[in-house]
Design an enzyme around this catalytic site. Structure first.
Site, PDB file in Angstrom:
ATOM      1  N   LYS A 209       0.831  -1.205   0.000  1.00 12.04           N
ATOM      2  CA  LYS A 209       0.000   0.000   0.000  1.00 12.04           C
ATOM      3  C   LYS A 209       0.869   1.261   0.000  1.00 12.04           C
ATOM      4  O   LYS A 209       0.641   2.186  -0.773  1.00 12.04           O
ATOM      5  CB  LYS A 209      -0.931  -0.003   1.211  1.00 12.04           C
ATOM      6  CG  LYS A 209      -1.901   1.179   1.234  1.00 12.04           C
ATOM      7  CD  LYS A 209      -2.779   1.166   2.473  1.00 12.04           C
ATOM      8  CE  LYS A 209      -3.781   0.049   2.451  1.00 12.04           C
ATOM      9  NZ  LYS A 209      -4.746   0.113   3.578  1.00 12.04           N
ATOM     10  N   GLU A 215      10.178  -5.222   4.207  1.00  9.79           N
ATOM     11  CA  GLU A 215      10.500  -6.498   3.574  1.00  9.79           C
ATOM     12  C   GLU A 215      10.159  -6.482   2.087  1.00  9.79           C
ATOM     13  O   GLU A 215      10.928  -6.954   1.244  1.00  9.79           O
ATOM     14  CB  GLU A 215       9.742  -7.639   4.264  1.00  9.79           C
ATOM     15  CG  GLU A 215      10.040  -7.809   5.740  1.00  9.79           C
ATOM     16  CD  GLU A 215       9.084  -7.042   6.634  1.00  9.79           C
ATOM     17  OE1 GLU A 215       8.926  -7.430   7.794  1.00  9.79           O
ATOM     18  OE2 GLU A 215       8.484  -6.039   6.157  1.00  9.79           O
ATOM     19  N   GLY A 270      -5.020  -5.212   5.225  1.00  8.43           N
ATOM     20  CA  GLY A 270      -4.181  -6.152   4.493  1.00  8.43           C
ATOM     21  C   GLY A 270      -4.688  -7.571   4.535  1.00  8.43           C
ATOM     22  O   GLY A 270      -4.675  -8.285   3.520  1.00  8.43           O
ATOM     23  N   ARG A 271      -5.158  -8.015   5.697  1.00  5.62           N
ATOM     24  CA  ARG A 271      -5.583  -9.412   5.817  1.00  5.62           C
ATOM     25  C   ARG A 271      -6.926  -9.677   5.133  1.00  5.62           C
ATOM     26  O   ARG A 271      -7.382 -10.820   5.083  1.00  5.62           O
ATOM     27  CB  ARG A 271      -5.627  -9.819   7.285  1.00  5.62           C
ATOM     28  CG  ARG A 271      -6.472  -8.923   8.183  1.00  5.62           C
ATOM     29  CD  ARG A 271      -6.143  -9.210   9.650  1.00  5.62           C
ATOM     30  NE  ARG A 271      -6.810  -8.340  10.599  1.00  5.62           N
ATOM     31  CZ  ARG A 271      -6.368  -7.144  10.968  1.00  5.62           C
ATOM     32  NH1 ARG A 271      -5.265  -6.656  10.431  1.00  5.62           N
ATOM     33  NH2 ARG A 271      -7.013  -6.436  11.877  1.00  5.62           N
ATOM     34  N   GLU A 356      -4.314 -11.533  14.299  1.00  7.03           N
ATOM     35  CA  GLU A 356      -4.054 -10.113  14.098  1.00  7.03           C
ATOM     36  C   GLU A 356      -5.312  -9.296  14.359  1.00  7.03           C
ATOM     37  O   GLU A 356      -5.238  -8.145  14.786  1.00  7.03           O
ATOM     38  CB  GLU A 356      -3.545  -9.868  12.673  1.00  7.03           C
ATOM     39  CG  GLU A 356      -2.948  -8.481  12.456  1.00  7.03           C
ATOM     40  CD  GLU A 356      -2.167  -8.371  11.162  1.00  7.03           C
ATOM     41  OE1 GLU A 356      -0.973  -8.751  11.140  1.00  7.03           O
ATOM     42  OE2 GLU A 356      -2.759  -7.925  10.160  1.00  7.03           O
ATOM     43  N   HIS A 387      -0.668 -38.200  12.478  1.00  9.90           N
ATOM     44  CA  HIS A 387       0.566 -38.882  12.868  1.00  9.90           C
ATOM     45  C   HIS A 387       1.543 -37.912  13.534  1.00  9.90           C
ATOM     46  O   HIS A 387       2.730 -38.196  13.623  1.00  9.90           O
ATOM     47  CB  HIS A 387       1.203 -39.535  11.639  1.00  9.90           C
ATOM     48  CG  HIS A 387       0.351 -40.617  11.053  1.00  9.90           C
ATOM     49  ND1 HIS A 387       0.438 -41.941  11.446  1.00  9.90           N
ATOM     50  CD2 HIS A 387      -0.640 -40.572  10.124  1.00  9.90           C
ATOM     51  CE1 HIS A 387      -0.453 -42.654  10.770  1.00  9.90           C
ATOM     52  NE2 HIS A 387      -1.109 -41.850   9.962  1.00  9.90           N
ATOM     53  N   LYS A 515       7.394  -2.993  13.505  1.00 16.17           N
ATOM     54  CA  LYS A 515       7.982  -2.309  12.350  1.00 16.17           C
ATOM     55  C   LYS A 515       8.844  -1.126  12.807  1.00 16.17           C
ATOM     56  O   LYS A 515       9.943  -0.901  12.297  1.00 16.17           O
ATOM     57  CB  LYS A 515       6.880  -1.813  11.414  1.00 16.17           C
ATOM     58  CG  LYS A 515       6.111  -2.906  10.698  1.00 16.17           C
ATOM     59  CD  LYS A 515       5.024  -2.297   9.818  1.00 16.17           C
ATOM     60  CE  LYS A 515       4.200  -3.356   9.120  1.00 16.17           C
ATOM     61  NZ  LYS A 515       3.112  -2.748   8.300  1.00 16.17           N
TER      62      LYS A 515
END
Length: 552
Positions: A209, A215, A270-271, A356, A387, A515
């Protein structure tokens, strides 16, 4: 939207606490034995999904009380406020309108006096044109070869949602395009992706955005340099780099043509951004028609959530069951168990979506909560988990409610593979329900040839308490519309829980702190000065980084 009273002081909360004391020692086995219609009564269908919630530690009184809680907390009004664009994200003074991105109705959605639907529809039209050019080789790289690979560069919601949907819908991929997702700021990740690619046939989509996420920007710059070092020219950048961003000027300065910059909006977190142009790599993989079907499935779940009575409302039911376990049984985790290889990244996406959103300890009014909020979300795919971690689910000292998620039909039918997969899914939820008593264990051991005395000694190790709750979500096949509905279901479940708990499910200040501190720590790592201004542990770890770098 006012939410009345302190949650734990409400009369309905106290009634639920009293009811919990009444039923906490009752076993679901007995309820099933006494009620042959329990499956039919605790079962709901919406948008192509069916939820069997009969294997939960509830009875009719439980559900009636939980529905009363929802009404006391003004849940219907809060749901309406979300869909009509009220600024329910109070801390950032924004609406949360991801539902507008998949609005197939004629309803206008107004933000700051403007109907946002024309801009959304125009963006989908631009996405369609973009996908048409790439998938039909009308847009090619600098060597005039068609694109073979697309690298999506993002992190968080710009990564997890599209990656989930891309994996879930792999049977619908265009075989001529390979989609890669680059998120982690780790040299090994980017190296492993780029070493397999040809820059002349690779398209990059930068998803940020702000066009400044640490990153994402670092990975984007590294990809840009790789492109320039391996045959590409500055003048070729517009052919190979596109962006989804609200910072048009920064994207243009990077070398991206303005017509290839797709918008992001403040009213989409964002999510929840999969449904926007953040879904561009997915649309390239599966085609715009299938992408629209994904949106349509989500829209169908939106309409169900918005209009269905609470008692038949799938996201609301799942939300209330979660509140029941977190706040009355003291449960602190929830397992997501997809029995579908293509849905294997669903737990990772739901970790961000849920944790979040509802990992909060302050109410909308700024007061500390005196109750637990969001659970830890975890899980894994299919029989692999049986398992590994299912042992804890069956015999651990605490229980974790589980969602079993299962398509009834496979995209790849081989022999009786799918029947075996479904049998494992059903038997696991059955075992969590029924368990095994000590008497049953003794009988089983004796029947196997063991003496009664030996069986009595060993039997306690084989006791499985059962009475451990689970939902089963099932559907015919994981098609685009179904996957859209499934993801939207969990979005609304999480939102409804936040509404009941009275927290803001649409901000993430904890993430923002990380951040902020990350930039300061990075400065210290890149400096040769011995740090003194952090806490003792961080100072020591920065010094250790310097020392080990110098050894190499």
């Amino acid at each position: 939207m006012a939410i009345p009273g302190s949650l734990t002081q409400l009369d309905i909360w106290k009634s639920l606490q009293s009811h919990y004391q009444d039923i906490k020692d009752q076993h679901m086995r007995d309820w099933f034995a006494a009620d042959l219609n329990r499956f039919e009564r605790f079962n709901v269908t919406a948008a192509g999904l069916t939820l069997d919630y009969s294997k939960n530690r509830i009875n009719d009184d439980s559900m009636n009380l939980l529905m009363q809680l929802a009404r006391v907390r003004n849940l219907p009004q809060q749901i309406n406020a979300m869909f009509t664009g009220e600024a329910i994200n109070r801390s950032e003074k924004r609406p949360a309108l991801h539902t507008a991105l998949r609005n197939f109705s004629d309803r206008a959605i107004v933000v700051d006096g403007q109907d946002i639907m024309p801009e959304i529809r125009d963006t989908v039209r631009r996405m369609e044109e973009f996908c048409w050019k790439i998938r039909r080789n009308q847009w090619r790289g600098y060597s005039n070869k068609p694109f073979t690979d697309v690298v999506s560069i993002g992190i968080g919601g710009s990564f997890l949602g599209p990656k989930l949907a891309s994996g879930a819908l792999k049977p619908y991929w265009d075989s001529r395009l390979n989609i890669h997702y680059l998120a982690n700021i780790d040299g090994s990740h980017i190296t492993e992706i780029l070493k397999r690619l040809d820059p002349s046939t690779t398209l990059f989509i930068i998803q940020s955005k702000s066009f400044g996420t640490q990153e994402t920007l670092k990975n984007a710059l590294a990809c840009r340099q790789w492109f320039l070092d391996n045959g590409g020219e500055e003048s070729d950048l517009p052919k190979h780099f596109t962006a989804v961003s609200s910072n048009v000027e920064k994207a243009k300065a990077f070398g991206i043509a303005e017509e290839n910059i797709f918008p992001m909006w403040d009213w989409v977190g964002g999510r929840y951004s999969l449904w926007s142009a953040i879904g561009l790599p997915l649309a390239l993989a599966i085609g715009i028609d299938n992408f629209r079907d994904l949106l349509r499935g989500a829209f169908e779940m939106d309409e169900h959530f918005r209009t269905a009575p609470l008692e038949q409302n799938m996201p609301v039911i799942m939300a209330l069951l979660g509140v029941w376990y977190v706040n009355f049984f003291g449960v602190n985790s929830h397992a997501i168990l997809p029995y579908d290889h293509y849905l294997r990244t669903l737990p990772a996406h739901l970790q961000q979506l849920d944790m979040e959103s509802n990992g909060k300890s302050i109410t909308l009014d700024g007061n500390p909560v005196d109750y637990n909020t969001g659970p830890i979300i975890w899980g894994g795919v299919g029989t692999n988990g049986q398992h590994a971690f299912h042992q804890l689910l069956h015999q651990g000292t605490h229980f974790s409610p589980a969602d079993f998620i299962m398509p009834m039909c496979s995209h790849n039918p081989i022999d009786n593979f799918h029947a075996m997969l479904v049998s494992n899914c059903l038997s696991q939820s059955q075992a969590l329900l029924q368990g095994k008593s000590e008497e049953e264990a003794i009988e089983e051991l004796v029947a196997s040839g063991m003496s009664k005395a030996e069986a009595i000694v060993l039997a306690p190790q084989k006791v499985i308490p059962g009475n451990r709750p689970s939902n089963t979500l099932y559907f015919p096949k994981a098609k685009p519309q179904t996957v859209g509905a499934l993801i939207a279901l969990y979005e609304h479940k999480v939102a409804a829980q936040g509404m009941i708990w009275g927290v803001n499910s649409f901000d993430q200040w904890g993430v923002e702190l990380g951040k902020q501190l990350g930039n300061k720590v990075l400065d210290a790592l890149e400096s040769q000065k011995i740090p003194q201004h952090f806490d003792g542990s961080t100072n020591g770890l920065v010094r250790a980084f310097h020392q080990m770098q110098n050894l190499l």
